[in-house]
Design a protein around this motif. Sequence first.
Motif, mmCIF file in Angstrom:
data_model
loop_
_atom_site.group_PDB
_atom_site.id
_atom_site.type_symbol
_atom_site.label_atom_id
_atom_site.label_comp_id
_atom_site.label_asym_id
_atom_site.label_seq_id
_atom_site.Cartn_x
_atom_site.Cartn_y
_atom_site.Cartn_z
ATOM 1 N N GLY A 131 70.882 -43.001 39.835
ATOM 2 C CA GLY A 131 71.713 -44.057 40.405
ATOM 3 C C GLY A 131 70.940 -44.952 41.352
ATOM 4 O O GLY A 131 71.070 -46.179 41.314
ATOM 5 N N GLY A 184 68.891 -47.647 39.806
ATOM 6 C CA GLY A 184 69.596 -48.777 39.206
ATOM 7 C C GLY A 184 70.272 -48.473 37.891
ATOM 8 O O GLY A 184 70.821 -49.379 37.250
ATOM 9 N N LEU A 185 70.238 -47.208 37.461
ATOM 10 C CA LEU A 185 70.923 -46.843 36.233
ATOM 11 C C LEU A 185 72.397 -46.574 36.516
ATOM 12 O O LEU A 185 72.769 -46.167 37.617
ATOM 13 C CB LEU A 185 70.258 -45.629 35.596
ATOM 14 N N ALA A 186 73.211 -46.802 35.512
ATOM 15 C CA ALA A 186 74.654 -46.706 35.686
ATOM 16 C C ALA A 186 75.240 -45.699 34.693
ATOM 17 O O ALA A 186 74.545 -45.184 33.818
ATOM 18 C CB ALA A 186 75.292 -48.076 35.478
ATOM 19 N N ASP A 187 76.532 -45.438 34.862
ATOM 20 C CA ASP A 187 77.272 -44.545 33.960
ATOM 21 C C ASP A 187 76.541 -43.209 33.814
ATOM 22 O O ASP A 187 76.377 -42.697 32.703
ATOM 23 C CB ASP A 187 77.456 -45.210 32.591
ATOM 24 N N ALA A 236 72.514 -41.707 31.035
ATOM 25 C CA ALA A 236 72.665 -42.871 31.911
ATOM 26 C C ALA A 236 72.291 -44.110 31.111
ATOM 27 O O ALA A 236 71.766 -44.021 30.002
ATOM 28 C CB ALA A 236 71.780 -42.743 33.156
ATOM 29 N N ARG A 292 70.848 -48.401 31.552
ATOM 30 C CA ARG A 292 70.448 -49.548 32.369
ATOM 31 C C ARG A 292 71.432 -50.680 32.092
ATOM 32 O O ARG A 292 71.621 -51.077 30.935
ATOM 33 C CB ARG A 292 69.027 -49.985 32.032
ATOM 34 N N PRO A 293 72.087 -51.192 33.115
ATOM 35 C CA PRO A 293 73.089 -52.230 32.900
ATOM 36 C C PRO A 293 72.497 -53.447 32.185
ATOM 37 O O PRO A 293 71.331 -53.806 32.389
ATOM 38 C CB PRO A 293 73.541 -52.602 34.314
ATOM 39 N N ASP A 339 70.847 -56.091 34.544
ATOM 40 C CA ASP A 339 70.127 -55.345 35.572
ATOM 41 C C ASP A 339 69.277 -56.300 36.408
ATOM 42 O O ASP A 339 68.575 -57.170 35.897
ATOM 43 C CB ASP A 339 69.218 -54.314 34.897
#
Length: 278
Positions: A217, A220-223, A270, A272-273, A276
């Motif tokens: 997190g 910068g990684l999401a979910d 996870a 990457r949005p 980003d």
Amino acid sequence: MDRIRDLAVAPAVRAVYGPQDLSSAPAFAGGFINFGHWAGIPLDGPLTTEDRVRSQRDLYRHVLGALDGADAHAVEVGCGLGIGAALALEEFGFAAVTGVDIHPEQLERARRANAALLARAPERLGFAHGAAERLPFEDGRFDRLYSVEAAQHFRDLTAFAHEAARVLRPGGRLAVTSFFLPVGAEDAGGELAARLESFASGLDLAHPLAVLVDALGTAGLADVRTESIGDQVWPGLDRFLAGVDLPVQWPRNFLPSYHDGLLDYYVVTAARPPADNT
């Protein structure tokens, strides 16, 4: 590649994956070098070498199936002999896979084990020397990143998370599977070292699951999601080991340690949005 020639390899890691060649041990038949995913394999009778190989292949299938990697360019961190990378190409339709390993001897074995595929499709499979904490690739190189039972050797999960986020393209996805200390057992490293020689020697590190989750997190990684699969790993592994002439008996302590809540086996995913900004 000059910048990674000085990568430090822990002595226990160097020995086990170098001259000892863990892939040659009967407990790791098939060359995948993982504890296996035993769902669907009956455990109420004798287990064969074929069952063991299937369990290891099925662990890769479980991880790769979470990535939706068809036509994706992927990197496997801690690729070992590269058998799983070949599986990703041949069974899951990845466009290309680059396997990374910190141990030069493992990379030599990987190139030998996959010589036919490398000759037939060199644009689809490749191997590189590097560490999880210092990947030898430019930013945004890959659509997918995965690692199967290697994170217990990573010296710095925070550095790995930042490297994973860096080499993933926006919209890229990650999957990591290995054994970690569960929530509530973050201080169990000493007890694990007393029970399991791999922890006592420094081959395996007692990483709390929360450290990896938080690091992903922060990078910068999401979910970020976690899935416990210990019940599909430890009982089958122990049942198989019961029928193997082990030179040492401490590997049989993985199952009791799991039952006592000291460690568990997880799949962590996870993404990457797409937008980003890291």
